[in-house]
Structures are given as structure tokens and as C-alpha cells.
Design a protein around this motif. Structure first.
Motif, short mmCIF file in Angstrom:
data_model
loop_
_atom_site.label_atom_id
_atom_site.label_comp_id
_atom_site.label_asym_id
_atom_site.label_seq_id
_atom_site.Cartn_x
_atom_site.Cartn_y
_atom_site.Cartn_z
N ILE A 57 42.34 72.31 5.18
CA ILE A 57 42.15 71.90 6.79
C ILE A 57 41.16 72.11 7.70
CG2 ILE A 57 43.53 71.42 8.53
CD1 ILE A 57 46.24 72.09 7.49
N ASP A 58 40.12 71.34 8.09
CA ASP A 58 38.85 71.03 9.09
C ASP A 58 39.64 71.23 11.00
OD1 ASP A 58 37.11 70.95 6.86
OD2 ASP A 58 37.93 68.98 7.18
N LEU A 59 40.63 70.61 10.98
CA LEU A 59 41.61 70.68 11.91
C LEU A 59 42.96 70.53 12.28
CD1 LEU A 59 40.39 70.29 15.34
CD2 LEU A 59 40.88 67.50 14.85
N LEU A 60 43.30 71.80 12.60
CA LEU A 60 44.79 72.26 13.17
C LEU A 60 45.11 71.83 14.15
CD1 LEU A 60 47.40 72.58 11.35
CD2 LEU A 60 47.13 75.41 12.21
N ILE A 61 46.22 71.28 15.01
CA ILE A 61 46.28 71.09 15.90
C ILE A 61 47.39 71.58 15.54
CG2 ILE A 61 47.50 69.18 17.78
CD1 ILE A 61 44.72 68.42 15.11
N ASP A 62 48.54 72.63 16.15
CA ASP A 62 49.48 73.47 15.59
C ASP A 62 49.79 73.91 17.52
OD1 ASP A 62 47.53 75.43 16.73
OD2 ASP A 62 48.68 76.99 16.36
N SER A 104 42.64 66.34 8.85
CA SER A 104 43.01 67.28 10.30
C SER A 104 44.87 66.95 10.08
CB SER A 104 42.79 66.38 10.80
OG SER A 104 41.54 65.93 11.47
N SER A 105 45.38 68.27 10.11
CA SER A 105 46.71 68.22 10.49
C SER A 105 47.56 68.66 11.17
CB SER A 105 47.06 69.35 9.49
OG SER A 105 48.15 69.03 8.68
N PHE A 106 48.47 67.91 11.96
CA PHE A 106 49.70 68.32 12.60
C PHE A 106 50.46 69.14 12.32
CE2 PHE A 106 47.41 64.72 14.67
CZ PHE A 106 47.34 64.88 15.62
N THR A 107 50.77 70.15 12.95
CA THR A 107 52.17 71.30 12.85
C THR A 107 53.06 71.94 14.37
OG1 THR A 107 52.76 72.75 11.34
CG2 THR A 107 50.87 73.25 12.40
#
Length: 138
Positions: A123-128, A101-104
Motif C-alpha cells: 500500500i502506498d497510502l494507508l488511512i488508519d 490506497s486503503s482505509f482500515t
């Protein structure tokens, strides 16, 4: 080739707060955004934090049998896309079951550099998108 990542902090023991399951958390150092009430303003300066070898972080993650995934936050991870790709390639080679998972602060459609696209593909889960304090429900 990049062999180091500028780090603000790492949670090696795992956390359940930043994604599904018990996650190894990496907070990268350096951010170009100016989000109101940033949750980690100390991680914003580009020249602070500390450098860590990609191999050292990868070995630490691979050997941690308690975690179910990795979350990368910041700072702004996408400004270090190249070394993060190196890291995740090494980890996924040995621990393909780990979710990423990653935040950007960037919007996904604005991540167009080759290394950023490569990172997005890992990345499987992106919080953009930039942090919006009014939407924080704890």
C-alpha cells in the motif's frame, strides 16, 4: 491459498473521491468495528456481499487503462489481507504504475499478522483508525 474476496461493491469506472486521481474502488464485505454513523453499514455483516475470484478482479483492473490507482475500503479490508495480497501482486506485476490506497479501522501498529504486514508493504497510502463521524468534512 485464497482465490476469492468477499465484496460489498466495486466502482469499475473510477472515482476521484477516495484518493488521488481516478481510482478503481473495491469495498470489501465484513467489518468487526462498530463506528458511530458508519458510512457503509451494509458492508459490515461478514456473511453477506458476494464472492469474486481474485483473477477476475485483477484482470478487470489490469485492463482498465483509465485508472491511476486502486482504493480498497470496506467493510474492513484487513480481515481479508491474504486474498488482497494475491490481488495486488497480480495487478502490480502487470501495472506497477498504479498506486494503492486503503482505509482500515485498525491502527497501523496493530496490524501484525504476516498477511497484513505484506499488504501494508504493498500500500502506498494507508488511512488508519476507526471512522470518527465528527471529523467528516465531506
Amino acid at each position: 491459498m485464497y482465490s476469492k474476496i468477499r465484496i460489498y461493491d466495486i466502482c469499475r469506472g473510477g472515482s476521484r473521491a477516495l484518493g488521488p486521481g481516478l481510482r478503481y474502488i473495491i469495498w470489501t464485505q465484513g467489518c468487526l468495528f462498530h463506528c458511530a454513523n458508519c458510512l457503509s453499514p451494509q458492508s459490515k455483516p461478514l456473511d453477506q456481499g458476494y464472492l469474486m475470484e481474485v483473477d477476475s478482479i485483477a484482470d478487470d483492473i489490469i485492463s482498465n487503462q483509465n485508472i491511476e490507482g486502486i482504493t480498497i475500503s470496506g467493510g474492513e479490508p484487513m480481515i481479508q489481507a491474504e486474498p488482497l495480497c494475491q490481488l495486488l501482486d497480480k495487478v502490480k506485476d502487470k501495472r506497477p504504475e498504479l498506486t494503492i490506497s486503503s482505509f482500515t479501522g485498525f491502527r497501523k501498529e496493530n496490524l501484525t499478522a504476516p498477511a497484513q504486514i505484506q499488504l501494508l508493504n504493498t500500500i502506498d497510502l494507508l488511512i488508519d483508525g476507526e471512522y470518527v463521524d465528527e471529523l467528516n468534512d465531506e
